[in-house]
Design a protein around this motif. Sequence first.
Motif, mmCIF file in Angstrom:
data_model
loop_
_atom_site.group_PDB
_atom_site.id
_atom_site.type_symbol
_atom_site.label_atom_id
_atom_site.label_comp_id
_atom_site.label_asym_id
_atom_site.label_seq_id
_atom_site.Cartn_x
_atom_site.Cartn_y
_atom_site.Cartn_z
ATOM 1 N N LYS A 71 1.188 -0.841 -0.029
ATOM 2 C CA LYS A 71 -0.192 0.083 -0.264
ATOM 3 C C LYS A 71 1.301 1.231 0.459
ATOM 4 O O LYS A 71 1.941 1.620 0.437
ATOM 5 C CB LYS A 71 -0.925 -0.187 1.638
ATOM 6 C CG LYS A 71 -2.197 -1.316 0.979
ATOM 7 C CD LYS A 71 -2.682 -0.934 -0.113
ATOM 8 C CE LYS A 71 -4.486 -2.095 0.383
ATOM 9 N NZ LYS A 71 -5.190 -1.848 -0.556
ATOM 10 N N ALA A 93 3.293 0.209 5.336
ATOM 11 C CA ALA A 93 3.396 0.377 3.945
ATOM 12 C C ALA A 93 4.413 1.549 3.640
ATOM 13 O O ALA A 93 4.753 1.792 4.187
ATOM 14 C CB ALA A 93 1.509 1.265 3.906
ATOM 15 N N ASP A 142 -3.213 4.877 -2.350
ATOM 16 C CA ASP A 142 -3.950 4.054 -1.918
ATOM 17 C C ASP A 142 -4.513 4.706 -1.107
ATOM 18 O O ASP A 142 -6.103 4.361 -0.530
ATOM 19 C CB ASP A 142 -3.959 2.639 -1.160
ATOM 20 C CG ASP A 142 -3.026 2.112 -2.664
ATOM 21 O OD1 ASP A 142 -3.823 1.597 -2.881
ATOM 22 O OD2 ASP A 142 -1.510 1.508 -1.968
#
Length: 168
Positions: A71, A93, A142
């Motif tokens: 992500k 992430a 994202d």
Amino acid sequence: RIRLLSPKPLVVMKTKGVKKLIEARKEFKEREAKKGRTIPEYSDRYGTFWDSHLGLLDALVQKYPLIDSSKRILDVGTGDGFAALTLAEVTGAQITSIELHPKRYRFAMDFLDFLKKEKGIYYPNLKIVRGNFLKHPIRDYDLIYFYYTYPKDREKEFAQEILEKLDR
């Protein structure tokens, strides 16, 4: 989509890593304050610095599937870097944090340096950049996290610029 989240009791942010970041942040700010150096709280041009609220970050991570090293999250308004650091710690992430205010950017970079050199804390998945969000590419993220205020007397124009940027 734009969503507003309300803080709830901490679930995800109750980790040893976040606790270490909280303690290190307090130590760093106290040390810097003794040197007469603090993060600029307000600026007509750059808006107000707000401390990141762990409850909001926790709600964000609970609401969206972000605990994934693939992500990509953009943190707008780095401040002292705490939100980006906690997101990097908890999610794994790829975090990019962008700060327009030169002194806030420098403060955040110094905090990261302090964490690495004095606390042995380093996140290779975190990058802090100095720049203007409105000029930063956003397609590949994202999630975009805003905890940011508008420049003085530009509330409506600034909000419109952000909405236009997100709509592209």
